[in-house]
Write an enzyme that holds these catalytic residues in place. Structure first.
Site, PDB file in Angstrom:
ATOM      1  N   LYS A 126       0.787  -1.211   0.120  1.00  0.00           N
ATOM      2  CA  LYS A 126      -0.083   0.070  -0.025  1.00  0.00           C
ATOM      3  C   LYS A 126       0.802   0.980  -0.061  1.00  0.00           C
ATOM      4  O   LYS A 126       0.680   2.565  -0.496  1.00  0.00           O
ATOM      5  CB  LYS A 126      -1.038  -0.022   1.090  1.00  0.00           C
TER       6      LYS A 126
HETATM    7  C1  LIG Z   1      -4.296  -4.546   1.347  1.00  0.00           C
HETATM    8  C2  LIG Z   1      -3.599  -5.777   1.259  1.00  0.00           C
HETATM    9  C3  LIG Z   1      -4.039  -7.099   0.296  1.00  0.00           C
HETATM   10  C4  LIG Z   1      -5.257  -6.763  -0.371  1.00  0.00           C
HETATM   11  O1  LIG Z   1      -5.413  -5.850  -1.248  1.00  0.00           O
HETATM   12  P1  LIG Z   1      -6.725  -5.634  -2.274  1.00  0.00           P
HETATM   13  O2  LIG Z   1      -6.177  -4.287  -2.959  1.00  0.00           O
HETATM   14  O3  LIG Z   1      -7.433  -4.769  -1.027  1.00  0.00           O
HETATM   15  O4  LIG Z   1      -7.333  -6.598  -2.865  1.00  0.00           O
HETATM   16  C5  LIG Z   1      -3.318  -7.950   0.467  1.00  0.00           C
HETATM   17  N1  LIG Z   1      -2.192  -8.069   1.040  1.00  0.00           N
HETATM   18  C6  LIG Z   1      -1.878  -7.154   1.736  1.00  0.00           C
HETATM   19  C7  LIG Z   1      -0.369  -7.401   2.878  1.00  0.00           C
HETATM   20  C8  LIG Z   1      -2.486  -6.062   2.161  1.00  0.00           C
HETATM   21  O5  LIG Z   1      -2.056  -5.138   2.753  1.00  0.00           O
END
Ligand SMILES: *Cc1c(COP(=O)(O)O)cnc(C)c1O
Length: 480
Positions: A126
């Protein structure tokens, strides 16, 4: 897939965004950036998908990540930011990443790679989007000369990434809601240890879907929304998706694209990351298959199998950022899959709200073409982490392990090259890793004080009025 026309430059300035529910006004990029959720409850999408030619994609090879990212995002931004401004923004956003490549690839086996997206400040993918988003938002707010209040819900990783990205903003007040006791210690501390007065993480007595529902309710309360200049950075924010399209291109050209067609296994929660992959494909990137990887909260694999998107209870797993039953960004896909028919989306969302489920109906066959889906049980996750460690000495985090399990299952039927998106660093989930491998992964040096720094953890019930009161009280100028 080669030879797509490139979007003409003169059209850039007119890039408009439309809502998946069809009745909110069309917005420009800067407006979409601040709006988050559309006023009709929908999500924004560009009116058309820019196209990158085979030749252009080829030219990405060996360029710095920031340069490619700027080139990919430029057509979405229109004339609001020049490619040169975007490039500077990306260079700043990715300067502190712990890898020069920003998103390096690591071979894990025969025609199988991990795309490490976790070299940012909070060790999860993220950061890639959020570090860019904070800079883009400050730019927009400075231009219009005002502040914004950002509220968000987090299942674990978004909150830390958001707070880390915005803690030095002098234009944004931020309140992040997280499900009490559903996030790991490291995840929580990344949200609760920054001491800046403009960022707050609040423990909500509920689960992630409760937190997300509170955020949606605040966006749908138009008086509140206007009063505090509400803005969002959850993956419903278009710019998050946009910034995630970048690494699909970067990974592809690093491994021989666009001549070589790759597949991607994507650990999926809110459907943002995999939707970015779907977008990359629309833009001309040769992708063979996109594989949804879930944990035991497997609403998407079940929907793909049965044609019915049906909510069930959320169970806590070792991959908390995927412990989700409502994948918000799936709405973006529904809109696209229906040929951009907002009526179909509105009906599906109404059914979901009323019955906790809806039928994919005529969209089911298309979804089965566009995606494969697999889910990993807790045992599958532990087995994958142990076997990869034994074979290659590489340690997967539990989210990435779900992706790895999905990639292996898909590979059984398809002898084709595949990339697993490594969405988090294993040190973010030390308890789970220690339990599975017997070894506690250490945090990178730059995070050494995280486990001893002082925390601030305000706690609130799952109650809209109380959360709104907290937000009003903690905006800059309100409390001081
Ligand atoms: C947020 C997250 C996901 C999922 O991603 P999305 O875009 O919500 O599908 C998967 N793995 C990790 C480590 C995350 O932080």
């Amino acid at each position: 897939m080669s030879g797509w026309p490139v979007m003409p430059k003169e059209l850039f300035g007119r890039v408009k965004y439309i809502s998946t529910r069809g009745t909110a006004p069309e917005l420009t990029f800067d407006e979409v950036l601040l709006a988050g959720l559309a006023r009709d409850g929908g999500l924004y999408l560009p009116k058309s998908w820019p196209q990158f030619s085979h030749q252009t994609i080829k030219s990405f090879k060996d360029k710095p990540f920031a340069d490619v990212a700027a080139q990919i995002m430029a057509p979405f931004v229109g004339d609001y930011l020049t490619e040169a401004e975007l490039k500077v923004m990306c260079q700043e956003a990715y300067a502190e990443f712990g890898s020069d490549a920003v998103t390096p690839l690591v071979p894990l086996g025969d025609e199988l790679w991990a795309l490490e997206l976790f070299h940012g400040p909070t060790l999860a993918f993220k950061d890639v989007a959020m570090q860019f988003l904070a800079r883009a938002m400050d730019h927009v707010l400075a231009k219009v000369g005002r502040r914004a209040t950002i509220v968000g819900a987090t299942s674990g990783d978004t909150g830390g990434a958001a707070i880390e990205a915005f803690r030095h903003s002098n234009r944004v007040d931020m309140v992040i809601l997280f499900p009490e006791a559903r996030v790991s210690d490291v995840q929580r501390r990344m949200m609760t240890t920054p001491g800046e007065e403009n960022v707050h993480a609040v423990a909500i007595e509920g689960n992630f879907d409760d937190c997300q529902a509170l955020v949606k309710a605040m966006f749908n309360d138009h008086a509140f929304r206007d009063d505090v200049h509400l803005s969002g950075v959850n993956s419903i924010n278009w710019a998050r998706i946009m910034a995630q399209i970048t690494y699909y291109f970067v990974a592809s050209v690093a491994l021989g694209g666009p001549e070589k067609e790759l597949s991607f296994a994507v650990p999926t929660g809110n459907f943002g990351d995999i939707f970015a992959g779907w977008a990359a494909k629309q833009m001309g990137l040769p992708i063979k298959q996109l594989i949804i990887a879930s944990n035991s909260n497997n609403i998407l694999p079940r929907a793909l199998d049965s044609g019915r998107y049906e909510m069930r209870g959320v169970s806590a797993t070792s991959s908390p950022s995927m412990d989700i039953q409502i994948s918000s960004n799936f709405e973006r896909y529904l809109f696209e899959a229906s040929g951009r028919d907002a009526n179909i989306v509105v009906k599906a969302m109404k059914d979901l709200a009323r019955d906790g489920q809806f039928e994919l109906g005529s969209l089911h066959a298309g979804m089965r073409r566009d995606f494969s889906a697999f889910w990993a049980s807790e045992d599958d996750v532990a087995d994958a982490i142990r076997s990869v460690k034994a074979e290659t000495d590489y340690v997967l985090d539990p989210h990435t392990a779900c992706g790895y399990v999905a990639a292996k299952r898909w590979k059984k039927q398809n002898a084709a090259p595949i990339v697993v998106l490594a969405t988090a660093h294993p040190a973010k989930f030390p308890d789970a890793l220690e339990q599975i491998t017997g070894v506690r992964p250490g945090l990178p040096e730059r995070l050494a004080s995280l486990l001893t720094d002082e925390e601030r953890i305000p706690k609130l019930p799952n109650d809209l009025a109380e959360v709104q009161a907290f937000i009003r009280a903690h905006r800059a100028g309100a409390s001081a």
